[in-house]
Design a protein around this motif. Sequence first.
Motif, PDB file in Angstrom:
ATOM      1  N   LEU A 155      82.896 -14.006 -56.283  1.00 45.22           N
ATOM      2  CA  LEU A 155      82.900 -13.034 -57.251  1.00 45.22           C
ATOM      3  C   LEU A 155      81.992 -11.644 -56.437  1.00 45.22           C
ATOM      4  CD1 LEU A 155      82.447 -14.582 -60.442  1.00 45.22           C
ATOM      5  CD2 LEU A 155      84.426 -13.359 -59.877  1.00 45.22           C
ATOM      6  N   ASN A 156      82.716 -10.469 -56.682  1.00 47.27           N
ATOM      7  CA  ASN A 156      81.816  -9.459 -55.991  1.00 47.27           C
ATOM      8  C   ASN A 156      80.486  -9.118 -56.957  1.00 47.27           C
ATOM      9  OD1 ASN A 156      83.588  -9.064 -54.083  1.00 47.27           O
ATOM     10  ND2 ASN A 156      84.816  -7.597 -55.155  1.00 47.27           N
ATOM     11  N   GLU A 157      79.682  -8.466 -56.476  1.00 47.13           N
ATOM     12  CA  GLU A 157      78.398  -8.234 -57.234  1.00 47.13           C
ATOM     13  C   GLU A 157      78.901  -7.453 -58.453  1.00 47.13           C
ATOM     14  OE1 GLU A 157      73.750  -6.466 -56.481  1.00 47.13           O
ATOM     15  OE2 GLU A 157      75.198  -6.574 -54.839  1.00 47.13           O
ATOM     16  N   GLY A 158      78.275  -7.724 -59.430  1.00 48.48           N
ATOM     17  CA  GLY A 158      78.197  -6.997 -60.741  1.00 48.48           C
ATOM     18  C   GLY A 158      79.255  -7.411 -61.803  1.00 48.48           C
ATOM     19  N   VAL A 159      80.148  -8.305 -61.470  1.00 50.98           N
ATOM     20  CA  VAL A 159      81.271  -8.556 -61.954  1.00 50.98           C
ATOM     21  C   VAL A 159      81.183  -9.425 -63.244  1.00 50.98           C
ATOM     22  CG1 VAL A 159      83.527 -10.043 -61.989  1.00 50.98           C
ATOM     23  CG2 VAL A 159      82.936  -8.430 -59.878  1.00 50.98           C
ATOM     24  N   THR A 160      81.588  -9.237 -64.232  1.00 50.88           N
ATOM     25  CA  THR A 160      81.422  -9.878 -65.559  1.00 50.88           C
ATOM     26  C   THR A 160      82.447 -11.067 -65.687  1.00 50.88           C
ATOM     27  OG1 THR A 160      82.301  -8.517 -67.043  1.00 50.88           O
ATOM     28  CG2 THR A 160      79.953  -8.053 -66.458  1.00 50.88           C
ATOM     29  N   ARG A 161      82.184 -11.935 -66.707  1.00 46.78           N
ATOM     30  CA  ARG A 161      83.183 -12.695 -67.044  1.00 46.78           C
ATOM     31  C   ARG A 161      84.384 -11.740 -67.794  1.00 46.78           C
ATOM     32  NH1 ARG A 161      84.971 -17.756 -67.926  1.00 46.78           N
ATOM     33  NH2 ARG A 161      86.342 -18.309 -69.719  1.00 46.78           N
ATOM     34  N   GLU A 162      83.857 -10.821 -68.545  1.00 51.28           N
ATOM     35  CA  GLU A 162      85.038 -10.059 -69.268  1.00 51.28           C
ATOM     36  C   GLU A 162      85.754  -9.436 -68.376  1.00 51.28           C
ATOM     37  OE1 GLU A 162      81.580 -10.359 -70.032  1.00 51.28           O
ATOM     38  OE2 GLU A 162      81.888 -11.360 -71.815  1.00 51.28           O
ATOM     39  N   ASP A 163      85.465  -9.030 -67.260  1.00 46.01           N
ATOM     40  CA  ASP A 163      86.240  -8.430 -66.247  1.00 46.01           C
ATOM     41  C   ASP A 163      87.382  -9.397 -65.739  1.00 46.01           C
ATOM     42  OD1 ASP A 163      84.810  -5.811 -66.208  1.00 46.01           O
ATOM     43  OD2 ASP A 163      83.296  -6.740 -64.556  1.00 46.01           O
ATOM     44  N   VAL A 164      86.890 -10.403 -65.433  1.00 47.94           N
ATOM     45  CA  VAL A 164      87.983 -11.567 -64.765  1.00 47.94           C
ATOM     46  C   VAL A 164      88.714 -11.956 -65.899  1.00 47.94           C
ATOM     47  CG1 VAL A 164      87.999 -13.992 -64.019  1.00 47.94           C
ATOM     48  CG2 VAL A 164      86.017 -12.294 -63.272  1.00 47.94           C
ATOM     49  N   LEU A 165      88.651 -12.150 -67.288  1.00 50.46           N
ATOM     50  CA  LEU A 165      89.361 -12.315 -68.146  1.00 50.46           C
ATOM     51  C   LEU A 165      90.492 -11.244 -68.483  1.00 50.46           C
ATOM     52  CD1 LEU A 165      87.085 -14.038 -70.956  1.00 50.46           C
ATOM     53  CD2 LEU A 165      88.742 -15.284 -69.352  1.00 50.46           C
ATOM     54  N   ALA A 166      89.943 -10.057 -68.241  1.00 55.02           N
ATOM     55  CA  ALA A 166      90.847  -8.997 -68.568  1.00 55.02           C
ATOM     56  C   ALA A 166      91.896  -9.068 -67.196  1.00 55.02           C
ATOM     57  CB  ALA A 166      90.258  -7.582 -68.379  1.00 55.02           C
ATOM     58  N   ALA A 167      91.400  -9.469 -66.067  1.00 53.40           N
ATOM     59  CA  ALA A 167      92.505  -9.371 -64.917  1.00 53.40           C
ATOM     60  C   ALA A 167      93.232 -10.537 -65.180  1.00 53.40           C
ATOM     61  CB  ALA A 167      91.690  -9.456 -63.633  1.00 53.40           C
ATOM     62  N   ASP A 168      92.792 -11.584 -65.658  1.00 58.79           N
ATOM     63  CA  ASP A 168      93.761 -12.669 -65.799  1.00 58.79           C
ATOM     64  C   ASP A 168      94.710 -12.543 -66.711  1.00 58.79           C
ATOM     65  OD1 ASP A 168      91.980 -14.274 -64.132  1.00 58.79           O
ATOM     66  OD2 ASP A 168      90.989 -15.245 -65.814  1.00 58.79           O
ATOM     67  N   LYS A 169      94.591 -11.689 -67.661  1.00 61.50           N
ATOM     68  CA  LYS A 169      95.390 -11.307 -68.578  1.00 61.50           C
ATOM     69  C   LYS A 169      96.478 -10.490 -67.894  1.00 61.50           C
ATOM     70  CE  LYS A 169      96.118  -9.130 -73.393  1.00 61.50           C
ATOM     71  NZ  LYS A 169      97.235  -8.107 -72.610  1.00 61.50           N
ATOM     72  N   LYS A 170      96.245  -9.326 -67.174  1.00 58.17           N
ATOM     73  CA  LYS A 170      97.073  -8.674 -66.403  1.00 58.17           C
ATOM     74  C   LYS A 170      98.000  -9.360 -65.376  1.00 58.17           C
ATOM     75  CE  LYS A 170      94.150  -4.428 -66.576  1.00 58.17           C
ATOM     76  NZ  LYS A 170      93.561  -3.369 -65.704  1.00 58.17           N
ATOM     77  N   ILE A 183      94.707  -5.991 -59.001  1.00 58.33           N
ATOM     78  CA  ILE A 183      94.218  -6.453 -60.150  1.00 58.33           C
ATOM     79  C   ILE A 183      92.977  -7.144 -59.842  1.00 58.33           C
ATOM     80  CG2 ILE A 183      94.515  -8.450 -61.897  1.00 58.33           C
ATOM     81  CD1 ILE A 183      97.588  -7.833 -61.885  1.00 58.33           C
ATOM     82  N   TYR A 184      92.794  -8.027 -58.900  1.00 57.08           N
ATOM     83  CA  TYR A 184      91.550  -8.883 -58.789  1.00 57.08           C
ATOM     84  C   TYR A 184      90.805  -8.344 -57.276  1.00 57.08           C
ATOM     85  CZ  TYR A 184      93.457 -12.627 -61.610  1.00 57.08           C
ATOM     86  OH  TYR A 184      93.775 -13.286 -62.752  1.00 57.08           O
ATOM     87  N   GLY A 185      91.552  -7.413 -56.662  1.00 57.65           N
ATOM     88  CA  GLY A 185      90.735  -7.018 -55.220  1.00 57.65           C
ATOM     89  C   GLY A 185      89.475  -6.283 -55.198  1.00 57.65           C
ATOM     90  N   ASP A 186      88.883  -6.006 -56.379  1.00 54.41           N
ATOM     91  CA  ASP A 186      87.938  -5.281 -56.595  1.00 54.41           C
ATOM     92  C   ASP A 186      86.629  -6.268 -57.373  1.00 54.41           C
ATOM     93  OD1 ASP A 186      88.512  -2.923 -55.652  1.00 54.41           O
ATOM     94  OD2 ASP A 186      88.861  -1.892 -57.580  1.00 54.41           O
ATOM     95  N   LEU A 187      87.185  -7.430 -57.855  1.00 55.68           N
ATOM     96  CA  LEU A 187      86.339  -8.358 -58.592  1.00 55.68           C
ATOM     97  C   LEU A 187      86.087  -9.503 -57.590  1.00 55.68           C
ATOM     98  CD1 LEU A 187      88.584  -8.626 -61.743  1.00 55.68           C
ATOM     99  CD2 LEU A 187      86.837  -7.144 -61.159  1.00 55.68           C
ATOM    100  N   MET A 188      86.769  -9.813 -56.735  1.00 60.64           N
ATOM    101  CA  MET A 188      86.479 -10.983 -55.970  1.00 60.64           C
ATOM    102  C   MET A 188      87.060 -11.103 -54.604  1.00 60.64           C
ATOM    103  SD  MET A 188      89.131 -13.721 -58.003  1.00 60.64           S
ATOM    104  CE  MET A 188      88.622 -13.120 -59.592  1.00 60.64           C
ATOM    105  N   THR A 189      86.386 -11.746 -53.711  1.00 63.29           N
ATOM    106  CA  THR A 189      87.374 -11.993 -52.258  1.00 63.29           C
ATOM    107  C   THR A 189      87.723 -13.552 -52.169  1.00 63.29           C
ATOM    108  OG1 THR A 189      84.993 -12.526 -51.533  1.00 63.29           O
ATOM    109  CG2 THR A 189      85.958 -10.425 -51.254  1.00 63.29           C
ATOM    110  N   CYS A 190      88.796 -14.234 -51.662  1.00 62.48           N
ATOM    111  CA  CYS A 190      89.547 -15.099 -51.695  1.00 62.48           C
ATOM    112  C   CYS A 190      89.841 -15.517 -50.532  1.00 62.48           C
ATOM    113  CB  CYS A 190      90.502 -15.352 -52.599  1.00 62.48           C
ATOM    114  SG  CYS A 190      89.714 -15.111 -54.564  1.00 62.48           S
ATOM    115  N   ASP A 191      89.803 -16.894 -49.912  1.00 62.09           N
ATOM    116  CA  ASP A 191      90.388 -17.257 -48.500  1.00 62.09           C
ATOM    117  C   ASP A 191      91.607 -17.430 -48.649  1.00 62.09           C
ATOM    118  OD1 ASP A 191      90.161 -19.633 -49.417  1.00 62.09           O
ATOM    119  OD2 ASP A 191      88.998 -20.462 -48.161  1.00 62.09           O
ATOM    120  N   THR A 192      92.416 -17.804 -47.502  1.00 62.97           N
ATOM    121  CA  THR A 192      93.717 -18.298 -47.390  1.00 62.97           C
ATOM    122  C   THR A 192      94.015 -19.656 -48.263  1.00 62.97           C
ATOM    123  OG1 THR A 192      93.494 -19.235 -45.351  1.00 62.97           O
ATOM    124  CG2 THR A 192      94.359 -16.872 -45.474  1.00 62.97           C
ATOM    125  N   ASN A 193      95.123 -19.923 -48.595  1.00 63.89           N
ATOM    126  CA  ASN A 193      95.493 -21.134 -49.652  1.00 63.89           C
ATOM    127  C   ASN A 193      95.738 -22.200 -48.550  1.00 63.89           C
ATOM    128  OD1 ASN A 193      95.754 -19.996 -51.975  1.00 63.89           O
ATOM    129  ND2 ASN A 193      97.902 -19.318 -51.800  1.00 63.89           N
TER     130      ASN A 193
END
Length: 262
Positions: free
Chosen positions: A161-176, A238-248
């Motif tokens: 997760l990027n700095e400052g991201v809240t759970r509410e941010d992630v849940l809203a992104a999940d919904k989208k 949706i998620y790019g400003d919230l977290m960084t993820c590696d390849t599957n």
Amino acid sequence: GSLKLRRLSMTQFLKLLFLSSLFWFSSFSYSDNHAPTFYPVEVFGCKYNEGQGLDDLLRVAEEWNRWTENNFSKPYAAWVLVPTYVNSDSTTNDVAWIGISTSFEDLGTVQDEMASKGQRLQAKFDKVSTCKDHTLWGWEMTRQSPNPTPNGNLTFSACTLNEGVTREDVLAADKKWNEYLDSINSNQGSSRWYPGSGTSNDITFDFLAVGGSSSNAEWGRGADAFVNGGGGLVQASIYGDLMTCDTNRVYQSINVKPIPAN
């Protein structure tokens, strides 16, 4: 912004995969006003012994499944994971076993019953493979598959997760994101796994993003939508400003003990 890619080798993943006596896992790295429900996932990383292979493991697992019907007092479901798309240069384990239960206490009860009554079957498992990695994860569902199936494949991606991201941010992104998956009639299920007891002290990510598909063809359909249908851009928006993820990394999942009906 787009999702930033980082590498996590299969060696590292399966190393992250003898359960400690502490049935607890690391807390969120982001704020949470409402505690979510987690379910336990135990993961074994194994290497086949000489002359042994997947067929031998599945044969013992079938016998074990019948045995559990009269010897496990709590719900437990299990899958065997076979590497499909991974970096073979860094592979140190041949196969993984994942087991889930309805609570951490129930998982502990099943483990006690296996240790006290299942020595004969454990010896058969030990003849097939050597499992030096045994870890515990906290599992949180983020999307239930509209039409779940017992077999298929699982994808794993390590996310921070990027700095400052809240759970509410992630849940809203999940919904989208779930609304987008609904719009393309995706059958994918998804969850997050948080590292717990026995996992490596070298872990630098916050969780594993885990996706499930019913078959390679369905996974490929999702890949088409992601690569050629604009899904990757949607996900990044949706998620790019919230977290960084590696390849599957992708694994075939073979159900060896079904989810209990009740």
